[in-house]
Design a protein around this motif. Structure first.
Motif, PDB file in Angstrom:
ATOM      1  N   GLY A  56       7.708  -1.910  -3.868  1.00  0.00           N
ATOM      2  CA  GLY A  56       7.681  -0.452  -3.494  1.00  0.00           C
ATOM      3  C   GLY A  56       6.772  -0.549  -2.080  1.00  0.00           C
ATOM      4  N   ARG A  57       6.345   0.705  -1.912  1.00  0.00           N
ATOM      5  CA  ARG A  57       5.552   0.612  -0.530  1.00  0.00           C
ATOM      6  C   ARG A  57       4.056   0.092  -0.894  1.00  0.00           C
ATOM      7  N   LEU A  58       3.388  -0.529   0.051  1.00  0.00           N
ATOM      8  CA  LEU A  58       2.353  -1.330   0.006  1.00  0.00           C
ATOM      9  C   LEU A  58       2.118  -2.067  -1.418  1.00  0.00           C
ATOM     10  N   ASP A  59       3.337  -2.531  -1.900  1.00  0.00           N
ATOM     11  CA  ASP A  59       3.432  -3.697  -2.933  1.00  0.00           C
ATOM     12  C   ASP A  59       2.735  -5.165  -2.593  1.00  0.00           C
ATOM     13  N   PRO A  60       1.653  -5.553  -3.215  1.00  0.00           N
ATOM     14  CA  PRO A  60       1.126  -6.665  -2.642  1.00  0.00           C
ATOM     15  C   PRO A  60       2.165  -8.172  -2.538  1.00  0.00           C
ATOM     16  N   GLU A  61       3.095  -7.948  -3.158  1.00  0.00           N
ATOM     17  CA  GLU A  61       4.152  -8.989  -3.281  1.00  0.00           C
ATOM     18  C   GLU A  61       5.221  -8.786  -2.455  1.00  0.00           C
ATOM     19  N   ALA A  62       5.539  -7.740  -1.807  1.00  0.00           N
ATOM     20  CA  ALA A  62       6.762  -7.243  -1.256  1.00  0.00           C
ATOM     21  C   ALA A  62       6.768  -7.910   0.175  1.00  0.00           C
ATOM     22  N   THR A  63       7.929  -8.338   0.406  1.00  0.00           N
ATOM     23  CA  THR A  63       8.034  -8.882   1.858  1.00  0.00           C
ATOM     24  C   THR A  63       8.958  -8.033   2.615  1.00  0.00           C
ATOM     25  N   THR A  64       9.296  -6.814   1.965  1.00  0.00           N
ATOM     26  CA  THR A  64      10.427  -5.879   3.020  1.00  0.00           C
ATOM     27  C   THR A  64       9.355  -5.324   3.674  1.00  0.00           C
ATOM     28  N   PRO A  65       9.776  -4.518   4.794  1.00  0.00           N
ATOM     29  CA  PRO A  65       8.853  -3.748   5.796  1.00  0.00           C
ATOM     30  C   PRO A  65       7.940  -2.845   5.288  1.00  0.00           C
ATOM     31  N   PRO A  66       8.012  -2.063   4.047  1.00  0.00           N
ATOM     32  CA  PRO A  66       6.938  -1.276   3.806  1.00  0.00           C
ATOM     33  C   PRO A  66       5.950  -2.001   2.591  1.00  0.00           C
ATOM     34  N   GLY A  67       6.525  -3.074   2.426  1.00  0.00           N
ATOM     35  CA  GLY A  67       5.336  -4.011   1.519  1.00  0.00           C
ATOM     36  C   GLY A  67       4.226  -4.348   2.205  1.00  0.00           C
ATOM     37  N   ALA A  68       3.441  -5.129   1.607  1.00  0.00           N
ATOM     38  CA  ALA A  68       2.140  -5.390   1.951  1.00  0.00           C
ATOM     39  C   ALA A  68       1.755  -7.078   1.823  1.00  0.00           C
ATOM     40  N   HIS A  69       2.758  -7.892   1.648  1.00  0.00           N
ATOM     41  CA  HIS A  69       2.632  -9.218   1.331  1.00  0.00           C
ATOM     42  C   HIS A  69       1.817  -9.854   2.619  1.00  0.00           C
ATOM     43  N   MET A 112      -1.050  -0.976   7.164  1.00  0.00           N
ATOM     44  CA  MET A 112      -1.273  -1.744   6.474  1.00  0.00           C
ATOM     45  C   MET A 112       0.252  -2.701   5.966  1.00  0.00           C
ATOM     46  N   THR A 113       1.180  -1.978   6.272  1.00  0.00           N
ATOM     47  CA  THR A 113       2.618  -2.525   5.985  1.00  0.00           C
ATOM     48  C   THR A 113       3.000  -3.680   6.672  1.00  0.00           C
ATOM     49  N   ASN A 114       3.992  -4.563   6.148  1.00  0.00           N
ATOM     50  CA  ASN A 114       4.278  -5.769   6.984  1.00  0.00           C
ATOM     51  C   ASN A 114       4.973  -5.279   8.332  1.00  0.00           C
ATOM     52  N   VAL A 167       8.842  15.262  -6.921  1.00  0.00           N
ATOM     53  CA  VAL A 167       8.042  14.778  -5.945  1.00  0.00           C
ATOM     54  C   VAL A 167       8.130  13.297  -5.868  1.00  0.00           C
ATOM     55  N   ALA A 168       7.744  12.375  -7.173  1.00  0.00           N
ATOM     56  CA  ALA A 168       7.565  11.227  -7.588  1.00  0.00           C
ATOM     57  C   ALA A 168       8.964  10.511  -7.101  1.00  0.00           C
ATOM     58  N   ALA A 169      10.098  11.249  -7.427  1.00  0.00           N
ATOM     59  CA  ALA A 169      11.548  10.479  -7.487  1.00  0.00           C
ATOM     60  C   ALA A 169      11.903  10.636  -6.095  1.00  0.00           C
ATOM     61  N   VAL A 170      11.429  11.674  -5.239  1.00  0.00           N
ATOM     62  CA  VAL A 170      11.961  11.635  -3.758  1.00  0.00           C
ATOM     63  C   VAL A 170      10.992  10.704  -3.045  1.00  0.00           C
ATOM     64  N   ALA A 171       9.670  10.416  -3.137  1.00  0.00           N
ATOM     65  CA  ALA A 171       8.967   9.639  -2.745  1.00  0.00           C
ATOM     66  C   ALA A 171       9.403   8.267  -2.661  1.00  0.00           C
ATOM     67  N   LEU A 172       9.549   7.882  -4.205  1.00  0.00           N
ATOM     68  CA  LEU A 172      10.299   6.469  -4.473  1.00  0.00           C
ATOM     69  C   LEU A 172      11.421   6.113  -3.761  1.00  0.00           C
ATOM     70  N   ARG A 173      12.421   7.132  -3.801  1.00  0.00           N
ATOM     71  CA  ARG A 173      13.679   6.970  -2.934  1.00  0.00           C
ATOM     72  C   ARG A 173      13.597   6.682  -1.597  1.00  0.00           C
ATOM     73  N   THR A 174      12.945   7.312  -0.751  1.00  0.00           N
ATOM     74  CA  THR A 174      12.857   7.565   0.538  1.00  0.00           C
ATOM     75  C   THR A 174      11.605   6.886   1.021  1.00  0.00           C
ATOM     76  N   GLY A 175      10.615   6.304   0.253  1.00  0.00           N
ATOM     77  CA  GLY A 175       9.347   5.491   0.861  1.00  0.00           C
ATOM     78  C   GLY A 175       8.493   6.543   1.687  1.00  0.00           C
ATOM     79  N   GLN A 176       8.393   7.828   1.555  1.00  0.00           N
ATOM     80  CA  GLN A 176       7.901   8.785   2.372  1.00  0.00           C
ATOM     81  C   GLN A 176       6.374   9.160   1.361  1.00  0.00           C
ATOM     82  N   ASN A 177       5.472   9.679   2.192  1.00  0.00           N
ATOM     83  CA  ASN A 177       4.340   9.991   1.519  1.00  0.00           C
ATOM     84  C   ASN A 177       4.385  11.040   0.200  1.00  0.00           C
ATOM     85  N   ALA A 178       3.913  10.805  -0.718  1.00  0.00           N
ATOM     86  CA  ALA A 178       4.252  11.858  -1.678  1.00  0.00           C
ATOM     87  C   ALA A 178       3.616  13.466  -1.395  1.00  0.00           C
TER      88      ALA A 178
END
Length: 404
Positions: A70-83, A223-225, A358-369
């Motif tokens: 997910g967004r700012l996940d410390p192990e994610a190497t995707t664009p919204p991650g934070a690895h 802070m994202t990749n 709101v949680a489902a939409v934020a998780l699906r789109t990566g937008q700020n909740a």
């Protein structure tokens, strides 16, 4: 001249009507075997090279593919991650400890000389879990906190207006911001409490409460990749997250809830009368089906007295809203229609709560909740321009949910 014909004699050396000799098939098979062996000897080298290349390509694809998260996940190497940021912090000597549940954060919690970084806060709406987080020692760095998290972990800070995420200058004397310079910030502009330092047009607030330093970020994009290498984003992220030798990085991947005392099976949770009620309902449905299962007559076509196009109906209603300046009703109609289309696409029940939507939409789109909540359940617009902007935001949100 007679009517009989005489067959011409066969040429010398030609055999007619005689079966092939038994050794002919064996000779053909013997001659084919060396040909197959020659082909194998010629092509086995290229085939072996192709097989090795295929194995190497498969291994490379498996090893180099991005690590999801997910967004700012410390192990994610995707664009919204934070690895990338986590790797920089570890190279700088900071002990980063990823946690994906509140229980893990409690187990990894260090002493007062540590920092609790909270991301994906829309998954932490449970009051008991927030009280557990508030009891953990050390400083706090809250990234895009929702209202419940902001009230519990950063008392005294109020959420202000929504702002664009864009490069900004610090505009304050906070050392972590002045050393970084311009950075991509924004999102939410906070109302700081007394004695707090506000930077980047209110999107970064730092203050001290109960002997600990609390920092609130309106947007974590820097802070994202994807954006860590822009402007002073990396410096600002390192200055804010690397202020302590130990960082507990809490980024839940699923909604968190406090566990109740004890465990119960599914049969124990079902009331005793439910089974009898289900049986009675089944019998009633069967009787209704038998009652209604009679042969129906042909469909009767009936002409409507007046045919009104849907576009004319929508335009007429819009003119009435505009004439009465009923922006609140128009906004409610737009939001209700958008929610009627979004909820089934998200796989939610029709009675889903606003927090779940709101949680489902934020998780699906990566937008700020918090931004999603303001668009779907916020206050009615104050003027016509705000109503048009709301319609545009709702349309963008629907497209993002559909394309995600």
């Amino acid at each position: 001249m007679s009517g009989r014909t005489t067959d011409a004699p066969a040429p010398q050396g030609t055999v007619t009507g005689t079966p092939a000799a038994p050794g002919a098939a064996a000779d053909a098979g013997t001659s084919a075997s060396p040909r197959i062996r020659d082909l194998w000897a010629r092509w086995r080298g290229p085939l072996a090279v192709l097989a090795v290349l295929a194995v190497l390509a498969t291994v490379t694809a498996l090893v180099s593919r991005p690590t999801p998260g997910g967004r700012l996940d410390p192990e994610a190497t995707t664009p919204p991650g934070a690895h990338a940021l986590v790797r920089l912090l570890r190279e700088a000597g900071v002990d980063v400890r990823p946690a994906y549940t509140v229980a893990e954060a409690r187990e990894l919690a260090a002493g007062p000389d540590s920092l609790l970084l909270v991301a994906q806060s829309h998954f932490l709406a449970d009051g008991a879990l927030l009280r557990d987080l508030a009891a953990l020692p050390g400083d706090r760095l809250l990234v895009e906190p929702v209202t419940q998290v902001l009230q519990t972990l950063a008392p005294g800070v109020g959420a202000g207006a929504l702002t664009d995420v864009e490069p900004r200058e610090p505009g304050c004397d906070l050392a972590a911001a002045t050393r970084a310079g311009g950075a991509v910030t924004g999102g939410v502009s906070y109302d700081p409490p007394a004695g707090a330092v506000s930077c980047y047009a209110g999107s970064v607030v730092r203050f001290t409460v109960d002997g600990r330093t609390v920092t609130v970020l309106g947007s974590g994009d820097f802070m994202t990749n994807d954006r860590l290498d822009e402007d002073g984003d990396a410096a600002l992220a390192m200055n804010l997250a690397g202020v302590r030798p130990t960082v507990i990085w809490l980024a839940p991947r699923l909604p968190q809830a406090a566990h109740a005392e004890g465990t119960a099976t599914l049969d124990e949770l079902i009331p005793s009368g439910v089974r009898w009620a289900a049986l009675q309902l089944l019998v009633a449905v069967a009787l209704i089906a038998l009652w209604r299962a009679r042969r129906l007559g042909p469909v009767v076509a009936e002409r409507l007295p007046v045919v009104v196009r849907a576009a004319e109906t929508a335009e007429g209603r819009g003119r009435l809203y505009r004439a009465r300046r009923a922006r609140d009703r128009a906004a409610a109609a737009l939001r209700t229609a958008a929610l009627d289309r979004l909820v089934p696409r998200l796989g939610l029940a029709s009675d889903a709560t606003p927090a779940e939507v709101v949680a489902a939409v934020a998780l699906r789109t990566g937008q700020n909740a918090q931004q999603v909540g303001d668009v779907l359940y916020g206050a009615p617009p104050a003027d016509d321009a705000g109503l048009v902007a709301l319609a545009r935001h709702l349309d963008t949100l629907e497209r993002q949910v559909t394309d995600a």
